[in-house]
Scaffold this motif. Sequence first.
Motif, PDB file in Angstrom:
ATOM      1  N   ARG A 182       7.168  10.262   5.275  1.00 33.51           N
ATOM      2  CA  ARG A 182       6.379  11.033   4.319  1.00 33.51           C
ATOM      3  C   ARG A 182       7.252  11.945   3.467  1.00 33.51           C
ATOM      4  NH1 ARG A 182       0.767  13.524   6.176  1.00 33.51           N
ATOM      5  NH2 ARG A 182       0.426  11.293   6.438  1.00 33.51           N
ATOM      6  N   ARG A 183       8.356  12.401   4.075  1.00 37.05           N
ATOM      7  CA  ARG A 183       9.232  13.305   3.333  1.00 37.05           C
ATOM      8  C   ARG A 183       9.987  12.603   2.216  1.00 37.05           C
ATOM      9  NH1 ARG A 183      10.175  17.649   7.024  1.00 37.05           N
ATOM     10  NH2 ARG A 183       9.026  17.200   8.910  1.00 37.05           N
ATOM     11  N   LEU A 184       9.947  11.262   2.213  1.00 37.33           N
ATOM     12  CA  LEU A 184      10.793  10.519   1.270  1.00 37.33           C
ATOM     13  C   LEU A 184      10.009   9.870   0.129  1.00 37.33           C
ATOM     14  CD1 LEU A 184      13.094   8.731   3.878  1.00 37.33           C
ATOM     15  CD2 LEU A 184      13.589  10.778   2.558  1.00 37.33           C
ATOM     16  N   TYR A 185       8.667  10.057   0.118  1.00 37.67           N
ATOM     17  CA  TYR A 185       7.870   9.334  -0.879  1.00 37.67           C
ATOM     18  C   TYR A 185       8.254   9.688  -2.312  1.00 37.67           C
ATOM     19  CZ  TYR A 185       4.889   7.527   2.791  1.00 37.67           C
ATOM     20  OH  TYR A 185       4.433   6.866   3.888  1.00 37.67           O
ATOM     21  N   ASP A 186       8.779  10.910  -2.525  1.00 35.05           N
ATOM     22  CA  ASP A 186       9.079  11.318  -3.888  1.00 35.05           C
ATOM     23  C   ASP A 186      10.418  10.766  -4.380  1.00 35.05           C
ATOM     24  OD1 ASP A 186       6.759  12.637  -3.941  1.00 35.05           O
ATOM     25  OD2 ASP A 186       7.608  14.581  -3.329  1.00 35.05           O
ATOM     26  N   PHE A 187      11.163  10.169  -3.455  1.00 36.57           N
ATOM     27  CA  PHE A 187      12.485   9.685  -3.847  1.00 36.57           C
ATOM     28  C   PHE A 187      12.456   8.179  -4.107  1.00 36.57           C
ATOM     29  CE2 PHE A 187      13.143  13.377  -1.112  1.00 36.57           C
ATOM     30  CZ  PHE A 187      13.882  14.188  -1.967  1.00 36.57           C
ATOM     31  N   ASP A 188      13.617   7.667  -4.459  1.00 35.42           N
ATOM     32  CA  ASP A 188      13.763   6.243  -4.728  1.00 35.42           C
ATOM     33  C   ASP A 188      13.467   5.420  -3.466  1.00 35.42           C
ATOM     34  OD1 ASP A 188      15.120   4.487  -6.948  1.00 35.42           O
ATOM     35  OD2 ASP A 188      15.841   3.741  -5.021  1.00 35.42           O
ATOM     36  N   HIS A 189      13.032   4.151  -3.652  1.00 33.39           N
ATOM     37  CA  HIS A 189      12.773   3.220  -2.534  1.00 33.39           C
ATOM     38  C   HIS A 189      13.909   3.152  -1.535  1.00 33.39           C
ATOM     39  CE1 HIS A 189       9.202   1.853  -4.164  1.00 33.39           C
ATOM     40  NE2 HIS A 189       9.595   0.788  -4.843  1.00 33.39           N
ATOM     41  N   ILE A 190      15.119   3.277  -2.072  1.00 34.24           N
ATOM     42  CA  ILE A 190      16.295   3.036  -1.242  1.00 34.24           C
ATOM     43  C   ILE A 190      16.354   3.998  -0.056  1.00 34.24           C
ATOM     44  CG2 ILE A 190      17.854   4.555  -2.559  1.00 34.24           C
ATOM     45  CD1 ILE A 190      18.919   1.122  -1.451  1.00 34.24           C
ATOM     46  N   LEU A 235       0.804  -1.208   0.000  1.00 35.07           N
ATOM     47  CA  LEU A 235       0.000   0.000   0.000  1.00 35.07           C
ATOM     48  C   LEU A 235       0.847   1.272   0.000  1.00 35.07           C
ATOM     49  CD1 LEU A 235      -2.838  -1.062   2.442  1.00 35.07           C
ATOM     50  CD2 LEU A 235      -2.837  -1.161  -0.022  1.00 35.07           C
ATOM     51  N   LEU A 236       2.075   1.197   0.532  1.00 35.34           N
ATOM     52  CA  LEU A 236       2.870   2.414   0.654  1.00 35.34           C
ATOM     53  C   LEU A 236       4.143   2.392  -0.179  1.00 35.34           C
ATOM     54  CD1 LEU A 236       1.243   2.171   3.454  1.00 35.34           C
ATOM     55  CD2 LEU A 236       2.996   3.669   4.318  1.00 35.34           C
ATOM     56  N   ASN A 237       4.471   1.213  -0.724  1.00 37.80           N
ATOM     57  CA  ASN A 237       5.722   1.083  -1.473  1.00 37.80           C
ATOM     58  C   ASN A 237       6.952   1.402  -0.638  1.00 37.80           C
ATOM     59  OD1 ASN A 237       5.479  -0.025  -3.966  1.00 37.80           O
ATOM     60  ND2 ASN A 237       4.671   1.861  -4.881  1.00 37.80           N
ATOM     61  N   VAL A 238       6.873   1.110   0.673  1.00 37.81           N
ATOM     62  CA  VAL A 238       8.022   1.340   1.538  1.00 37.81           C
ATOM     63  C   VAL A 238       8.557  -0.014   1.998  1.00 37.81           C
ATOM     64  CG1 VAL A 238       8.745   2.164   3.816  1.00 37.81           C
ATOM     65  CG2 VAL A 238       7.317   3.593   2.358  1.00 37.81           C
ATOM     66  N   ILE A 239       9.846  -0.205   1.869  1.00 34.87           N
ATOM     67  CA  ILE A 239      10.460  -1.427   2.401  1.00 34.87           C
ATOM     68  C   ILE A 239      10.841  -1.126   3.845  1.00 34.87           C
ATOM     69  CG2 ILE A 239      12.343  -3.066   2.152  1.00 34.87           C
ATOM     70  CD1 ILE A 239      12.429  -2.204  -0.822  1.00 34.87           C
ATOM     71  N   LEU A 299       3.772   7.995  13.932  1.00 32.00           N
ATOM     72  CA  LEU A 299       4.633   9.171  14.050  1.00 32.00           C
ATOM     73  C   LEU A 299       5.790   9.081  13.054  1.00 32.00           C
ATOM     74  CD1 LEU A 299       4.845   9.684  17.929  1.00 32.00           C
ATOM     75  CD2 LEU A 299       3.526  10.998  16.265  1.00 32.00           C
ATOM     76  N   ILE A 300       6.368   7.866  12.956  1.00 34.72           N
ATOM     77  CA  ILE A 300       7.487   7.678  12.025  1.00 34.72           C
ATOM     78  C   ILE A 300       7.033   7.986  10.596  1.00 34.72           C
ATOM     79  CG2 ILE A 300       9.001   5.946  10.973  1.00 34.72           C
ATOM     80  CD1 ILE A 300       9.134   4.567  13.692  1.00 34.72           C
ATOM     81  N   GLU A 301       5.828   7.484  10.244  1.00 39.59           N
ATOM     82  CA  GLU A 301       5.323   7.700   8.886  1.00 39.59           C
ATOM     83  C   GLU A 301       5.065   9.180   8.659  1.00 39.59           C
ATOM     84  OE1 GLU A 301       2.968   8.098   5.426  1.00 39.59           O
ATOM     85  OE2 GLU A 301       2.360   8.756   7.423  1.00 39.59           O
ATOM     86  N   ARG A 302       4.366   9.798   9.627  1.00 35.11           N
ATOM     87  CA  ARG A 302       3.916  11.182   9.458  1.00 35.11           C
ATOM     88  C   ARG A 302       5.098  12.160   9.363  1.00 35.11           C
ATOM     89  NH1 ARG A 302       3.202  15.329   8.475  1.00 35.11           N
ATOM     90  NH2 ARG A 302       1.644  16.922   8.951  1.00 35.11           N
ATOM     91  N   PHE A 303       6.111  11.967  10.233  1.00 38.07           N
ATOM     92  CA  PHE A 303       7.149  12.983  10.321  1.00 38.07           C
ATOM     93  C   PHE A 303       8.444  12.630   9.594  1.00 38.07           C
ATOM     94  CE2 PHE A 303       4.381  13.903  13.901  1.00 38.07           C
ATOM     95  CZ  PHE A 303       4.087  15.228  13.608  1.00 38.07           C
TER      96      PHE A 303
END
Lengths: 299, 404
Positions: free
Chosen positions: A96-104, A33-37, A89-93
């Motif tokens: 979230r700032r990294l969604y526009d960048f590469d998965h890495i 759902l979030l494309n976060v590893i 909290l981890i997701e929100r702060f």
Amino acid sequence: MSLNAILAQTMLGLSQGVFYAMLSLGLAIIFGLLNVINFAHGALYMLGAFVALIGYSYLGPWLGQPDWHMGFWTALVVSPLLVGGLGMLIERFLLRRLYDFDHIYGLLLTFGIALILQGLFANYFNISGTPYPGQPESLSGIVNLGFMYFPKYRLFAILFSIVVCFATWFVIERTSLGAVLRAGVENPKLVEAFGINVPRMVTLTFGFGVALAALAGVLAAPIYSVSPLMGADLIITVFAVVVIGGMGSILGAIVTGLMLGLVQGLTQAVYPPAANTVIFFIMVVVLLIRPAGLFGKVV
Amino acid sequence: MNKSFLTALCATGALMFGAAQAADGPSDGSVKVGVLTDMSGVYAAIEGPGSVIAAEMAIEDFGGEVLGQPIELASADHQEKADVASSIARRWIDRDNVDMIVGMVNSAVGLAVQGLASDKQTITMNTGAGSQELTESQCSKYGIHYVYDTYALPVGTATAMVENGGKKWFFITADYTFGHSLQKSTARVVRELGGEVVGSVNAPLGTNDFSSYLLQASSSGADVIALANAGNDTVNAIKQAHEFGIVDRGQKLAGMLVFLSDVKALGLETAQGLQFTTAFYWDRTEKSREWSQRFLDKHGEMPTMVDAGVYSATLAYLKAVEAAGTDEADAVRAELGDMKINDFFVTDGSIEPNGLMPHDMYLVRVKQPSESEGPWDLLEVVSTIPADQAYIATEDSACPLLGE
């Protein structure tokens, strides 16, 4: 090997498999759902176990009430809520700032969080593990299954985890709430046009995935000692499970988790030296034959 | 990467290079002890941050300087990997002028570092690894084995168990040098006393769930299930044996290598009655209590036998440097061979030509929760195993150096 021995090893494999299933399920939801590893998943599982341990053994004395304990059943509710809250909290702060960048970048961030959490707990707690004394009286003891003596608590952990896993699968794949979640990932703009707050939904989803890890941690506490490295030991295997099941596949994560637990259990009985590697061997084979994983859709 | 970063990098490199150059020379201006250990892995509770504190205490108690030169301490995490340990040791010896390396828990690490240090004529005092090979076929002139070995561990434990009727043994063995070595020497003691080995299974180091192996052990019909492993592996195995009710159904568990930290992690409820052999227990003599209390104040935990050994070994080394009047390895090693070591850890200890330091060992029993009077009141010393029974006699040693 006799039938009894095979049945016994199957039960043991299953009791390992449910932890793989619970953890890989959380990872799969977060990735799907979030494309976060989420490399911090193991550390959050450890945190879940520590909330139970601290609640039982330390919190009372800290508050000046040495006789007060937070019981196992309370921990089963409180720990996922607390750790899930931390996840949000981890997701929100941070994430979230990294969604526009590469998965890495997400991977590196969560890996860093994992190292910080482990380091913090290793600083204050016994690294070889602290026993969790809060296993409920009603679940202690052993039952005779006919082919083996099996601890009651493990039986409970197996059943409980399976129920949680399939309930989660049902909500995401078979209800309208799940449909909204999946649509939000597919096309967030369009879903927002329907008046749904997609960023909040993403935060809640991440929190839920993390809460599953914490729940697994509480369940694991009475079986294994609670140690700062308990998650680090497990997480690599769990990632292999997710890869074998197919990145992001919910059902794949559950079924593969249980299945690989069984395979590992039987390997321990047949050829112990391969017990730690068999999962990675399967991963290599699956990646060669079906690169998208057993349950993944080829894009 | 921007220019200022590169400049900073070059500057740091130049500084480090310069420092190494300046420190080089016939007399390097200080005596340096290196604690090479597992700071965060499976054996960190046995010989991790605690052993660094023990070495610090030894240096402090010695007065902080020797031969008019300051004593320095270095420490590093070998991560349970022989290659990582070797490269740290190489850097310490070649560049940082470390004179003696202590610690080295994990036999694979211990053997690798001892070999490397010997080639470079540097003394190693192994306090953490168990493999007897350190003083047998792979012994070296500069390698010392200080706290325990796989020969000494089973003597007390296996003898006591066989004499109490535990004739049939099944081994759950850590699958590397140490585990195999421990199983071999335990099986020897068991057979000598008329017992037999009915089976064994090798479990990978760092196994989380031993229930599968325990099940095999349980159905083998053995009287005793021997755990030829250490650290977290032992803790998990004992905990799970308890969980599956194996001990309640009559089979006995024998921990071949158990540390105080393991008993603490298990809790008395689970570990009670377990017998094992140890080189040190804090609550044994006035001197050991006094030192251990100081250690507890600094570290927050009571010392394991390895922590105590690191202190004793470091202190013995510093005394030898003082007596030899130099930190040159040959002279210090000769002095270590001649002197008698006396402290709270060992009485009249001496280091044999093969590097072994034979000393008394103790058979201990884990107390019942009702017997324990404090958070660290965990063990009762059952009997003392004299040094000459616990360790292999020097004339029986297969160390090639002895023939020379």
